[in-house]
Design an enzyme around this catalytic site. Structure first.
Site, PDB file in Angstrom:
ATOM      1  CG  ASP A  45      -2.792  -9.760  -1.045  1.00 28.31           C
ATOM      2  OD1 ASP A  45      -3.208  -9.066  -1.989  1.00 28.31           O
ATOM      3  OD2 ASP A  45      -2.144  -9.294  -0.089  1.00 28.31           O
TER       4      ASP A  45
ATOM      5  CE  LYS B 287      -0.224  -7.042  -1.173  1.00 22.04           C
ATOM      6  NZ  LYS B 287      -0.956  -6.968   0.101  1.00 22.04           N
TER       7      LYS B 287
ATOM      8  N   GLY C 242     -14.468  -4.557   8.391  1.00 21.01           N
ATOM      9  CA  GLY C 242     -14.087  -4.124   7.045  1.00 21.01           C
ATOM     10  C   GLY C 242     -12.612  -4.295   6.732  1.00 21.01           C
TER      11      GLY C 242
ATOM     12  N   GLY D 252       0.788  -1.235   0.000  1.00 16.69           N
ATOM     13  CA  GLY D 252       0.000   0.000   0.000  1.00 16.69           C
ATOM     14  C   GLY D 252       0.812   1.274   0.000  1.00 16.69           C
TER      15      GLY D 252
ATOM     16  CB  ILE E 198       5.106   0.791   2.832  1.00 18.14           C
ATOM     17  CG1 ILE E 198       4.146   0.601   4.010  1.00 18.14           C
ATOM     18  CG2 ILE E 198       6.552   0.775   3.296  1.00 18.14           C
ATOM     19  CD1 ILE E 198       4.280  -0.742   4.700  1.00 18.14           C
TER      20      ILE E 198
HETATM   21  P1  NDP Z   1     -12.784  -2.299  -5.789  1.00 21.83           P
HETATM   22  O1  NDP Z   1     -13.432  -3.611  -6.016  1.00 21.83           O
HETATM   23  O2  NDP Z   1     -13.208  -1.476  -4.631  1.00 21.83           O
HETATM   24  O3  NDP Z   1     -12.943  -1.391  -7.103  1.00 21.83           O
HETATM   25  C1  NDP Z   1     -12.774  -1.904  -8.384  1.00 21.83           C
HETATM   26  C2  NDP Z   1     -13.237  -0.866  -9.387  1.00 21.83           C
HETATM   27  O4  NDP Z   1     -12.934  -1.317 -10.683  1.00 21.83           O
HETATM   28  C3  NDP Z   1     -14.738  -0.597  -9.353  1.00 21.83           C
HETATM   29  O5  NDP Z   1     -14.996   0.753  -9.536  1.00 21.83           O
HETATM   30  C4  NDP Z   1     -15.266  -1.402 -10.531  1.00 21.83           C
HETATM   31  O6  NDP Z   1     -16.418  -0.853 -11.135  1.00 21.83           O
HETATM   32  C5  NDP Z   1     -14.107  -1.312 -11.492  1.00 21.83           C
HETATM   33  N1  NDP Z   1     -14.014  -2.458 -12.381  1.00 21.83           N
HETATM   34  C6  NDP Z   1     -13.815  -3.750 -12.052  1.00 21.83           C
HETATM   35  N2  NDP Z   1     -13.789  -4.510 -13.152  1.00 21.83           N
HETATM   36  C7  NDP Z   1     -13.982  -3.694 -14.189  1.00 21.83           C
HETATM   37  C8  NDP Z   1     -14.081  -3.866 -15.584  1.00 21.83           C
HETATM   38  N3  NDP Z   1     -13.973  -5.084 -16.132  1.00 21.83           N
HETATM   39  N4  NDP Z   1     -14.279  -2.792 -16.382  1.00 21.83           N
HETATM   40  C9  NDP Z   1     -14.402  -1.557 -15.837  1.00 21.83           C
HETATM   41  N5  NDP Z   1     -14.313  -1.325 -14.508  1.00 21.83           N
HETATM   42  C10 NDP Z   1     -14.125  -2.368 -13.702  1.00 21.83           C
HETATM   43  O7  NDP Z   1     -11.207  -2.584  -5.732  1.00 21.83           O
HETATM   44  P2  NDP Z   1     -10.097  -1.825  -4.890  1.00 21.83           P
HETATM   45  O8  NDP Z   1     -10.195  -0.370  -5.117  1.00 21.83           O
HETATM   46  O9  NDP Z   1     -10.084  -2.325  -3.501  1.00 21.83           O
HETATM   47  O10 NDP Z   1      -8.742  -2.400  -5.547  1.00 21.83           O
HETATM   48  C11 NDP Z   1      -8.341  -1.978  -6.823  1.00 21.83           C
HETATM   49  C12 NDP Z   1      -6.952  -2.525  -7.125  1.00 21.83           C
HETATM   50  O11 NDP Z   1      -6.032  -2.025  -6.159  1.00 21.83           O
HETATM   51  C13 NDP Z   1      -6.817  -4.043  -7.061  1.00 21.83           C
HETATM   52  O12 NDP Z   1      -5.879  -4.472  -8.005  1.00 21.83           O
HETATM   53  C14 NDP Z   1      -6.281  -4.291  -5.660  1.00 21.83           C
HETATM   54  O13 NDP Z   1      -5.567  -5.499  -5.542  1.00 21.83           O
HETATM   55  C15 NDP Z   1      -5.368  -3.106  -5.504  1.00 21.83           C
HETATM   56  N6  NDP Z   1      -5.092  -2.724  -4.150  1.00 21.83           N
HETATM   57  C16 NDP Z   1      -6.123  -2.492  -3.290  1.00 21.83           C
HETATM   58  C17 NDP Z   1      -5.861  -2.128  -1.994  1.00 21.83           C
HETATM   59  C18 NDP Z   1      -6.977  -1.856  -1.040  1.00 21.83           C
HETATM   60  O14 NDP Z   1      -6.688  -1.573   0.132  1.00 21.83           O
HETATM   61  N7  NDP Z   1      -8.246  -1.903  -1.467  1.00 21.83           N
HETATM   62  C19 NDP Z   1      -4.492  -2.002  -1.488  1.00 21.83           C
HETATM   63  C20 NDP Z   1      -3.469  -2.207  -2.488  1.00 21.83           C
HETATM   64  C21 NDP Z   1      -3.766  -2.577  -3.751  1.00 21.83           C
HETATM   65  P3  NDP Z   1     -17.806  -0.715 -10.335  1.00 21.83           P
HETATM   66  O15 NDP Z   1     -17.568   0.351  -9.314  1.00 21.83           O
HETATM   67  O16 NDP Z   1     -18.812  -0.305 -11.355  1.00 21.83           O
HETATM   68  O17 NDP Z   1     -18.048  -2.055  -9.742  1.00 21.83           O
HETATM   69  N1  HSE Z   2      -6.013  -7.612   1.029  1.00 24.80           N
HETATM   70  C1  HSE Z   2      -4.775  -6.900   1.148  1.00 24.80           C
HETATM   71  C2  HSE Z   2      -4.334  -6.907   2.609  1.00 24.80           C
HETATM   72  C3  HSE Z   2      -4.979  -5.488   0.631  1.00 24.80           C
HETATM   73  O1  HSE Z   2      -5.064  -7.367   3.487  1.00 24.80           O
HETATM   74  O2  HSE Z   2      -3.219  -6.506   2.882  1.00 24.80           O
HETATM   75  C4  HSE Z   2      -3.702  -4.793   0.296  1.00 24.80           C
HETATM   76  O3  HSE Z   2      -3.038  -5.349  -0.784  1.00 24.80           O
END
Ligand code: NDP
Ligand code: HSE
Length: 429
Positions: free
Chosen positions: A202, A206, A188, A135, A137
């Site tokens: 996951d 990484k 959450g 994240g 870091i």
């Molecule tokens: P979410 O599920 O909250 O959001 C995903 C978003 O992508 C949504 O807005 C969704 O649309 C959109 N989406 C998904 N599939 C498609 C598609 N096929 N076409 C268009 N839009 C699409 O995910 P996060 O924000 O939690 O995570 C996003 C990325 O960041 C991932 O790769 C995750 O591994 C990475 N990540 C997340 C962290 C976290 O703390 N959440 C930390 C570090 C990395 P809609 O809103 O309409 O559903």
């Molecule tokens: N699911 C991941 C975690 C989110 O718990 O650390 C960040 O990649």
């Protein structure tokens, strides 16, 4: 885009991370423009469902479900939608049309990073990925840039916040894993489907990314030995505390011999004196050992919308600056070409809890098995002896993992052994 015009930014995804990226772009626009040397213009946000409710910060006029058209009209594509497909195809399309890419997608990079690295290299564009590991870091750039003049020997870290939260709750409140996980979901911290976290996938993705960067070599998630936390019991955690340890899910990448690298993810005992033992809740921390630098530790929030967006924005500003000033950042470096080796070649220590008959000569028989496999015992402790059965808690000195695993298998076959109750590696001594 020219040096005088805005840098056009396409955002793929507007979920937990994407919403916070949009917020920072909007609220800090003027300052970001000053840092970049040109305004960042958000030209569109691709989502699955354009009618779904969104945070008011999101300008609904920018939403589109045609990600493919969007990536072709951007200078920088910020990918925070996750998944393997259609994401990989969209990023390849973006790169082919000359856009730089910023991504947080560890699953895609862990599985197929080389395809994206090669495409970006060929197209002469940037591919930045700070948010994909731990994240907020800063770790990717320290490994890729700051330590590029040194020789990293080992990377050892807690890179999954969900599992660290669960293990921490088990240690602090004596909870069983399922109860701690349910609590993490209610709060959450854990997703509705926490499989990728608790099974270690996951962290393995990484670990593959970190190993590739640290050792200038190609490591895919398939090269990572991966065991999650589902086998960790409240008893393991309580026993760990009794012996001055905590149980952590560790990602470890280290050199093996002259031309190998072993990358593994598994629960391990960490001594309370080690800095990683004090990493609580959903925090992440990564310990890097390098020949000249010595030991370095990186600590902070490994997940969450705003922390992850911070890393994304850092990358976005950097690649946008490259657009304005010319040039690009470092490419994937794989010149060392180390061979991913099986976990059996790792050198580690085991703590084995064996339930045995409580009668004379049993300890000697168990000790013989260790000696026969050339494994040296560091300590033996007997617990819960009731005259009929007892638990031996044996901690070994460092030995090849394969020898330790064979020792455990042979112990299980001893007639005086009722059960091998648990086996945990001991790390970070
Ligand atoms: P979410 O599920 O909250 O959001 C995903 C978003 O992508 C949504 O807005 C969704 O649309 C959109 N989406 C998904 N599939 C498609 C598609 N096929 N076409 C268009 N839009 C699409 O995910 P996060 O924000 O939690 O995570 C996003 C990325 O960041 C991932 O790769 C995750 O591994 C990475 N990540 C997340 C962290 C976290 O703390 N959440 C930390 C570090 C990395 P809609 O809103 O309409 O559903
Ligand atoms: N699911 C991941 C975690 C989110 O718990 O650390 C960040 O990649």
């Amino acid at each position: 885009m020219t040096a005088s015009g805005p840098v056009r930014v396409a955002l793929l995804g507007c979920g937990v991370v994407g919403t916070e990226v949009a917020r920072l772009l909007l609220t800090d626009g003027a300052e970001l423009a000053a840092r970049v040397g040109a305004p960042l213009e958000l030209v569109g946000i691709a989502v699955r469902d354009v009618t779904a409710p969104r945070d008011p910060v999101v300008d609904r006029a920018l939403l589109t479900d045609d990600a493919s058209a969007l990536v072709r009209r951007a200078d920088v594509v910020v990918e925070v939608m996750g998944g393997i497909e259609p994401t990989r195809s969209l990023l390849l399309e973006a790169i082919a049309s000359g856009a730089s890419v910023v991504t947080a997608n560890k699953a895609l990079l862990g599985q197929d990073g080389p395809t994206l690295y090669a495409a970006a290299d060929e197209a002469g564009v940037d591919l930045y990925l700070e948010a994909a590991v731990a994240g907020a870091i800063p770790l990717v750039r320290p490994l890729r840039e700051s330590l590029v003049g040194d020789r990293v020997t080992r990377v050892l870290g807690i890179v999954n916040g969900t599992t660290n939260y669960v293990l921490d709750q088990m240690a602090t409140h004596g909870l069983e894993l399922q109860d701690a996980l349910a609590q993490a979901q209610e709060l959450g911290y854990a997703e509705a489907d926490p499989t990728a976290d608790v099974e270690g996938h996951d962290a393995a993705a990484k670990a593959a990314i970190v190993a590739s960067l640290a050792f200038h070599t190609r490591v895919s998630v398939d090269d990572v030995h991966c065991v999650g936390i589902m086998g960790v019991t409240a008893d393991d955690v309580a026993l760990a505390a009794e012996t001055g340890h905590v149980v952590k899910l560790l990602a470890i990448a280290e050199r093996a011999g002259a031309d190998g690298v072993v990358v593994r993810v598994h629960p391990a005992l960490v001594s309370l004196g080690h800095p990683l033992a004090s990493v609580r809740g959903a925090y992440n921390a990564v310990f890097v050992e390098a020949e000249a630098a010595g030991e370095l530790m990186f600590y902070g929030r490994g997940a969450g919308g705003a922390p992850t967006a911070s890393a994304v924005l850092g990358d976005l500003v950097t690649v946008a600056r490259h657009r304005v000033l010319g040039g690009k950042g470092p490419v994937e470096s794989r010149h060392a070409d180390l061979r991913p080796r099986p976990v059996g070649e790792a050198v580690t220590r085991y703590q084995v809890q064996v339930r045995v008959d409580d009668r004379p000569g049993v300890l000697a028989q168990a000790a013989r098995v260790f000696a026969d496999h050339d494994v040296s015992i560091e300590t033996v402790r007997q617990a819960r002896a009731d005259g009929e059965q007892a638990d031996l808690l044996v901690v070994t000195h460092a030995a090849p993992d394969a020898a330790l695993a064979s020792t455990v298998a042979a112990l299980a076959d001893l007639p005086v052994v009722r059960a091998v109750v648990s086996v945990l590696r001991v790390e970070g001594a």
